[in-house]
Design a protein around this motif. Sequence first.
Motif, PDB file in Angstrom:
ATOM      1  N   ASP A   1      31.945  30.063  38.683  1.00  0.00           N
ATOM      2  CA  ASP A   1      32.075  30.461  40.086  1.00  0.00           C
ATOM      3  C   ASP A   1      33.537  30.465  40.539  1.00  0.00           C
ATOM      4  OD1 ASP A   1      29.328  30.703  40.233  1.00  0.00           O
ATOM      5  OD2 ASP A   1      29.037  28.754  41.227  1.00  0.00           O
ATOM      6  N   GLN A   2      34.294  29.463  40.126  1.00  0.00           N
ATOM      7  CA  GLN A   2      35.706  29.387  40.507  1.00  0.00           C
ATOM      8  C   GLN A   2      36.510  30.526  39.893  1.00  0.00           C
ATOM      9  OE1 GLN A   2      36.807  25.421  39.336  1.00  0.00           O
ATOM     10  NE2 GLN A   2      35.934  24.505  41.180  1.00  0.00           N
ATOM     11  N   LEU A   3      36.233  30.851  38.638  1.00  0.00           N
ATOM     12  CA  LEU A   3      36.949  31.941  37.979  1.00  0.00           C
ATOM     13  C   LEU A   3      36.614  33.293  38.606  1.00  0.00           C
ATOM     14  CD1 LEU A   3      36.654  30.729  34.293  1.00  0.00           C
ATOM     15  CD2 LEU A   3      38.791  31.067  35.557  1.00  0.00           C
ATOM     16  N   VAL A   4      35.352  33.496  38.944  1.00  0.00           N
ATOM     17  CA  VAL A   4      34.948  34.748  39.598  1.00  0.00           C
ATOM     18  C   VAL A   4      35.595  34.842  40.977  1.00  0.00           C
ATOM     19  CG1 VAL A   4      32.988  36.020  40.557  1.00  0.00           C
ATOM     20  CG2 VAL A   4      32.837  35.028  38.266  1.00  0.00           C
ATOM     21  N   MET A   5      35.636  33.739  41.711  1.00  0.00           N
ATOM     22  CA  MET A   5      36.275  33.731  43.017  1.00  0.00           C
ATOM     23  C   MET A   5      37.767  34.044  42.888  1.00  0.00           C
ATOM     24  SD  MET A   5      36.264  30.859  46.108  1.00  0.00           S
ATOM     25  CE  MET A   5      35.599  29.694  44.987  1.00  0.00           C
ATOM     26  N   LEU A   6      38.408  33.492  41.891  1.00  0.00           N
ATOM     27  CA  LEU A   6      39.819  33.771  41.652  1.00  0.00           C
ATOM     28  C   LEU A   6      40.029  35.242  41.301  1.00  0.00           C
ATOM     29  CD1 LEU A   6      42.641  32.552  41.492  1.00  0.00           C
ATOM     30  CD2 LEU A   6      42.165  31.901  39.138  1.00  0.00           C
ATOM     31  N   ALA A   7      39.157  35.798  40.485  1.00  0.00           N
ATOM     32  CA  ALA A   7      39.239  37.216  40.136  1.00  0.00           C
ATOM     33  C   ALA A   7      39.109  38.087  41.377  1.00  0.00           C
ATOM     34  CB  ALA A   7      38.155  37.581  39.120  1.00  0.00           C
ATOM     35  N   LYS A   8      38.158  37.753  42.250  1.00  0.00           N
ATOM     36  CA  LYS A   8      37.978  38.516  43.488  1.00  0.00           C
ATOM     37  C   LYS A   8      39.216  38.423  44.372  1.00  0.00           C
ATOM     38  CE  LYS A   8      32.953  38.217  43.691  1.00  0.00           C
ATOM     39  NZ  LYS A   8      31.794  37.705  44.447  1.00  0.00           N
ATOM     40  N   SER A   9      39.848  37.267  44.377  1.00  0.00           N
ATOM     41  CA  SER A   9      41.068  37.088  45.165  1.00  0.00           C
ATOM     42  C   SER A   9      42.191  37.985  44.637  1.00  0.00           C
ATOM     43  CB  SER A   9      41.500  35.619  45.115  1.00  0.00           C
ATOM     44  OG  SER A   9      42.727  35.440  45.765  1.00  0.00           O
ATOM     45  N   TYR A  10      42.365  38.021  43.323  1.00  0.00           N
ATOM     46  CA  TYR A  10      43.372  38.904  42.728  1.00  0.00           C
ATOM     47  C   TYR A  10      43.075  40.368  43.057  1.00  0.00           C
ATOM     48  CZ  TYR A  10      45.624  35.333  39.782  1.00  0.00           C
ATOM     49  OH  TYR A  10      46.334  34.252  39.323  1.00  0.00           O
ATOM     50  N   GLU A  11      41.804  40.751  42.969  1.00  0.00           N
ATOM     51  CA  GLU A  11      41.420  42.136  43.256  1.00  0.00           C
ATOM     52  C   GLU A  11      41.663  42.487  44.719  1.00  0.00           C
ATOM     53  OE1 GLU A  11      38.045  42.281  39.744  1.00  0.00           O
ATOM     54  OE2 GLU A  11      37.453  41.753  41.780  1.00  0.00           O
ATOM     55  N   ALA A  12      41.396  41.539  45.615  1.00  0.00           N
ATOM     56  CA  ALA A  12      41.629  41.780  47.037  1.00  0.00           C
ATOM     57  C   ALA A  12      43.125  41.943  47.322  1.00  0.00           C
ATOM     58  CB  ALA A  12      41.053  40.636  47.861  1.00  0.00           C
TER      59      ALA A  12
ATOM     60  N   PRO B   1      55.666  47.826  43.557  1.00  0.00           N
ATOM     61  CA  PRO B   1      54.258  47.580  43.904  1.00  0.00           C
ATOM     62  C   PRO B   1      53.263  48.061  42.858  1.00  0.00           C
ATOM     63  CG  PRO B   1      55.227  49.238  45.352  1.00  0.00           C
ATOM     64  CD  PRO B   1      56.335  48.671  44.527  1.00  0.00           C
ATOM     65  N   ARG B   2      53.561  49.128  42.164  1.00  0.00           N
ATOM     66  CA  ARG B   2      52.628  49.625  41.138  1.00  0.00           C
ATOM     67  C   ARG B   2      52.499  48.596  40.006  1.00  0.00           C
ATOM     68  NH1 ARG B   2      53.792  55.122  40.605  1.00  0.00           N
ATOM     69  NH2 ARG B   2      52.197  55.328  42.158  1.00  0.00           N
ATOM     70  N   GLU B   3      53.610  48.039  39.579  1.00  0.00           N
ATOM     71  CA  GLU B   3      53.582  47.040  38.508  1.00  0.00           C
ATOM     72  C   GLU B   3      52.901  45.754  38.985  1.00  0.00           C
ATOM     73  OE1 GLU B   3      56.211  48.849  39.310  1.00  0.00           O
ATOM     74  OE2 GLU B   3      56.838  49.879  37.482  1.00  0.00           O
ATOM     75  N   GLU B   4      53.159  45.375  40.231  1.00  0.00           N
ATOM     76  CA  GLU B   4      52.529  44.169  40.775  1.00  0.00           C
ATOM     77  C   GLU B   4      51.022  44.360  40.909  1.00  0.00           C
ATOM     78  OE1 GLU B   4      52.199  40.273  42.355  1.00  0.00           O
ATOM     79  OE2 GLU B   4      53.567  41.281  40.993  1.00  0.00           O
ATOM     80  N   THR B   5      50.595  45.543  41.309  1.00  0.00           N
ATOM     81  CA  THR B   5      49.167  45.841  41.393  1.00  0.00           C
ATOM     82  C   THR B   5      48.537  45.728  40.007  1.00  0.00           C
ATOM     83  OG1 THR B   5      49.486  47.294  43.290  1.00  0.00           O
ATOM     84  CG2 THR B   5      47.468  47.597  42.019  1.00  0.00           C
ATOM     85  N   ALA B   6      49.183  46.284  39.011  1.00  0.00           N
ATOM     86  CA  ALA B   6      48.664  46.206  37.639  1.00  0.00           C
ATOM     87  C   ALA B   6      48.609  44.756  37.160  1.00  0.00           C
ATOM     88  CB  ALA B   6      49.528  47.037  36.699  1.00  0.00           C
ATOM     89  N   ARG B   7      49.613  43.956  37.518  1.00  0.00           N
ATOM     90  CA  ARG B   7      49.633  42.545  37.116  1.00  0.00           C
ATOM     91  C   ARG B   7      48.463  41.800  37.762  1.00  0.00           C
ATOM     92  NH1 ARG B   7      50.681  37.648  38.601  1.00  0.00           N
ATOM     93  NH2 ARG B   7      51.181  38.189  40.752  1.00  0.00           N
ATOM     94  N   LEU B   8      48.252  42.031  39.050  1.00  0.00           N
ATOM     95  CA  LEU B   8      47.161  41.363  39.757  1.00  0.00           C
ATOM     96  C   LEU B   8      45.808  41.738  39.158  1.00  0.00           C
ATOM     97  CD1 LEU B   8      48.452  41.812  43.406  1.00  0.00           C
ATOM     98  CD2 LEU B   8      48.189  39.631  42.200  1.00  0.00           C
ATOM     99  N   LEU B   9      45.621  43.011  38.863  1.00  0.00           N
ATOM    100  CA  LEU B   9      44.354  43.446  38.268  1.00  0.00           C
ATOM    101  C   LEU B   9      44.190  42.898  36.856  1.00  0.00           C
ATOM    102  CD1 LEU B   9      44.177  47.091  39.623  1.00  0.00           C
ATOM    103  CD2 LEU B   9      42.883  45.087  40.399  1.00  0.00           C
ATOM    104  N   GLY B  10      45.291  42.750  36.138  1.00  0.00           N
ATOM    105  CA  GLY B  10      45.240  42.133  34.811  1.00  0.00           C
ATOM    106  C   GLY B  10      44.817  40.677  34.897  1.00  0.00           C
ATOM    107  N   GLN B  11      45.326  39.966  35.902  1.00  0.00           N
ATOM    108  CA  GLN B  11      44.929  38.574  36.097  1.00  0.00           C
ATOM    109  C   GLN B  11      43.441  38.488  36.450  1.00  0.00           C
ATOM    110  OE1 GLN B  11      46.556  35.801  35.525  1.00  0.00           O
ATOM    111  NE2 GLN B  11      48.433  36.843  34.946  1.00  0.00           N
ATOM    112  N   ALA B  12      42.963  39.415  37.284  1.00  0.00           N
ATOM    113  CA  ALA B  12      41.542  39.430  37.640  1.00  0.00           C
ATOM    114  C   ALA B  12      40.685  39.660  36.405  1.00  0.00           C
ATOM    115  CB  ALA B  12      41.279  40.523  38.680  1.00  0.00           C
TER     116      ALA B  12
END
Length: 62
Positions: A38-49, A10-21
Amino acid sequence: MPHILVPDHPREETARLLGQAKHCRKLATSVAEDELIDQLVMLAKSYEAKAALLRASCGVSS
């Protein structure tokens, strides 16, 4: 709380998701089309969530 699949690392997956954001947010600053921004920001927010949910469900520290 919603159910999610918990990755083996999970730590590596969290880092990957935040990297994508971070990547999405960087791309959003390099384009001029408002709809794409707007679409890119929405996608970033989704990764962060997803990263936040994973941290909360697995006890991963920031």
